[in-house]
Design a protein around this motif. Sequence first.
Motif, PDB file in Angstrom:
ATOM      1  N   THR A  85       4.162 -10.578  -6.177  1.00 38.03           N
ATOM      2  CA  THR A  85       5.428 -10.206  -5.888  1.00 38.03           C
ATOM      3  C   THR A  85       5.292  -9.757  -4.334  1.00 38.03           C
ATOM      4  O   THR A  85       4.327  -9.024  -3.906  1.00 38.03           O
ATOM      5  N   PHE A  86       5.996 -10.347  -3.454  1.00 39.39           N
ATOM      6  CA  PHE A  86       6.374 -10.085  -2.137  1.00 39.39           C
ATOM      7  C   PHE A  86       7.843  -9.408  -2.107  1.00 39.39           C
ATOM      8  O   PHE A  86       8.806 -10.020  -2.570  1.00 39.39           O
ATOM      9  N   SER A  87       7.938  -8.118  -1.665  1.00 41.65           N
ATOM     10  CA  SER A  87       9.182  -7.394  -1.392  1.00 41.65           C
ATOM     11  C   SER A  87       9.155  -7.200   0.077  1.00 41.65           C
ATOM     12  O   SER A  87       8.407  -6.860   0.954  1.00 41.65           O
ATOM     13  N   LEU A  88      10.277  -7.500   0.547  1.00 41.49           N
ATOM     14  CA  LEU A  88      10.604  -7.391   2.171  1.00 41.49           C
ATOM     15  C   LEU A  88      11.838  -6.308   2.204  1.00 41.49           C
ATOM     16  O   LEU A  88      12.731  -6.342   1.551  1.00 41.49           O
ATOM     17  N   SER A  89      11.646  -5.327   3.128  1.00 41.35           N
ATOM     18  CA  SER A  89      12.647  -4.420   3.313  1.00 41.35           C
ATOM     19  C   SER A  89      12.601  -4.178   4.849  1.00 41.35           C
ATOM     20  O   SER A  89      11.725  -4.346   5.425  1.00 41.35           O
ATOM     21  N   ASP A  90      13.834  -3.869   5.419  1.00 36.67           N
ATOM     22  CA  ASP A  90      13.851  -3.187   6.795  1.00 36.67           C
ATOM     23  C   ASP A  90      13.481  -1.973   7.237  1.00 36.67           C
ATOM     24  O   ASP A  90      13.725  -0.949   6.140  1.00 36.67           O
ATOM     25  N   LEU A  91      12.944  -1.778   8.296  1.00 34.92           N
ATOM     26  CA  LEU A  91      12.364  -0.365   8.634  1.00 34.92           C
ATOM     27  C   LEU A  91      13.535   0.033   9.755  1.00 34.92           C
ATOM     28  O   LEU A  91      13.848  -0.626  10.449  1.00 34.92           O
ATOM     29  N   ASP A  92      13.261   1.347   9.897  1.00 37.01           N
ATOM     30  CA  ASP A  92      14.248   1.932  10.849  1.00 37.01           C
ATOM     31  C   ASP A  92      13.914   1.563  12.127  1.00 37.01           C
ATOM     32  O   ASP A  92      15.055   1.402  12.997  1.00 37.01           O
ATOM     33  N   ASP A  93      12.732   1.143  12.601  1.00 33.20           N
ATOM     34  CA  ASP A  93      12.507   0.588  14.058  1.00 33.20           C
ATOM     35  C   ASP A  93      12.656  -0.748  14.343  1.00 33.20           C
ATOM     36  O   ASP A  93      12.285  -1.268  15.171  1.00 33.20           O
ATOM     37  N   GLY A  94      13.179  -1.385  13.262  1.00 34.98           N
ATOM     38  CA  GLY A  94      13.659  -2.935  13.353  1.00 34.98           C
ATOM     39  C   GLY A  94      12.517  -3.685  13.008  1.00 34.98           C
ATOM     40  O   GLY A  94      12.477  -5.133  12.736  1.00 34.98           O
ATOM     41  N   ARG A  95      11.285  -3.236  12.557  1.00 37.35           N
ATOM     42  CA  ARG A  95      10.279  -4.166  11.780  1.00 37.35           C
ATOM     43  C   ARG A  95      10.535  -4.464  10.402  1.00 37.35           C
ATOM     44  O   ARG A  95      11.702  -3.773   9.889  1.00 37.35           O
ATOM     45  N   THR A  96       9.788  -5.284   9.760  1.00 36.33           N
ATOM     46  CA  THR A  96      10.054  -6.040   8.447  1.00 36.33           C
ATOM     47  C   THR A  96       8.736  -5.220   7.644  1.00 36.33           C
ATOM     48  O   THR A  96       7.682  -5.402   7.961  1.00 36.33           O
ATOM     49  N   LEU A  97       8.885  -4.325   6.461  1.00 31.20           N
ATOM     50  CA  LEU A  97       7.860  -4.092   5.756  1.00 31.20           C
ATOM     51  C   LEU A  97       7.743  -4.988   4.511  1.00 31.20           C
ATOM     52  O   LEU A  97       8.750  -5.380   3.760  1.00 31.20           O
ATOM     53  N   VAL A  98       6.667  -5.541   4.650  1.00 28.77           N
ATOM     54  CA  VAL A  98       6.219  -6.414   3.491  1.00 28.77           C
ATOM     55  C   VAL A  98       5.371  -5.832   2.318  1.00 28.77           C
ATOM     56  O   VAL A  98       4.205  -5.245   2.754  1.00 28.77           O
ATOM     57  N   GLU A  99       5.737  -5.532   1.044  1.00 28.48           N
ATOM     58  CA  GLU A  99       4.811  -5.022   0.140  1.00 28.48           C
ATOM     59  C   GLU A  99       4.508  -6.215  -0.971  1.00 28.48           C
ATOM     60  O   GLU A  99       5.244  -7.015  -1.272  1.00 28.48           O
ATOM     61  N   LEU A 100       3.096  -6.193  -1.121  1.00 27.86           N
ATOM     62  CA  LEU A 100       2.695  -7.313  -2.133  1.00 27.86           C
ATOM     63  C   LEU A 100       1.947  -6.334  -3.116  1.00 27.86           C
ATOM     64  O   LEU A 100       1.327  -5.615  -3.182  1.00 27.86           O
ATOM     65  N   THR A 101       2.428  -7.077  -4.324  1.00 25.60           N
ATOM     66  CA  THR A 101       1.645  -6.697  -5.715  1.00 25.60           C
ATOM     67  C   THR A 101       1.063  -7.642  -6.204  1.00 25.60           C
ATOM     68  O   THR A 101       1.640  -8.838  -6.429  1.00 25.60           O
ATOM     69  N   HIS A 102      -0.017  -7.641  -6.793  1.00 25.55           N
ATOM     70  CA  HIS A 102      -0.949  -8.657  -7.473  1.00 25.55           C
ATOM     71  C   HIS A 102      -1.345  -8.332  -8.964  1.00 25.55           C
ATOM     72  O   HIS A 102      -2.507  -7.611  -8.570  1.00 25.55           O
ATOM     73  N   GLY A 103      -0.747  -8.400  -9.940  1.00 26.40           N
ATOM     74  CA  GLY A 103      -0.996  -7.664 -11.030  1.00 26.40           C
ATOM     75  C   GLY A 103      -1.714  -8.401 -12.419  1.00 26.40           C
ATOM     76  O   GLY A 103      -1.856  -9.604 -12.250  1.00 26.40           O
ATOM     77  N   GLU A 104      -1.968  -7.736 -13.069  1.00 26.07           N
ATOM     78  CA  GLU A 104      -2.779  -8.063 -14.358  1.00 26.07           C
ATOM     79  C   GLU A 104      -4.005  -8.732 -14.278  1.00 26.07           C
ATOM     80  O   GLU A 104      -4.748  -9.517 -15.054  1.00 26.07           O
ATOM     81  N   TRP A 105      -4.802  -7.848 -13.564  1.00 28.30           N
ATOM     82  CA  TRP A 105      -6.093  -8.057 -13.281  1.00 28.30           C
ATOM     83  C   TRP A 105      -7.281  -7.356 -14.183  1.00 28.30           C
ATOM     84  O   TRP A 105      -7.160  -6.125 -14.582  1.00 28.30           O
TER      85      TRP A 105
END
Length: 133
Positions: A85-105
């Motif tokens: 899963t890649f989740s993208l969200s806006d940060l207050d400073d104009g950048r983009t936060l990319v959060e990655l999860t890779h599960g069931e290992w």
Amino acid sequence: MITLHHAIKISASRHAVYASLTDINHMAAWHAGKVEGEIAPGKVLTLRPKPETCFSWRTDQLESDALIVQTSQEETDSHAGKTLTFSLSDLDDGRTLVELTHGEWAESDPHLPFCNTYWGEVLFHLKTFAERA
């Protein structure tokens, strides 16, 4: 079972980062090795970072500029069926936060630490590409 978690802040719009993750031509420009297939619901993307290594991902969910959910169909060194899963969200400073999860290992999977390290490298390449695009 273990889920890997990674995050990176990218100086680019969510739209640009999302395009870098979902446009096959963009992905081919920053991802190591060959990139084949399609990133669309129900379609399969195949990554070949080395000739002897193959990862295939079926896209299960796309939310424009916000979310990508995929399930592994084939992995050279590990079992298939993991969720990415890649989740993208806006940060207050104009950048983009990319959060990655890779599960069931499986805890005993010998490829787990290598994949964990590789995701850091992949996200750095994504950041470099998206910030120059």
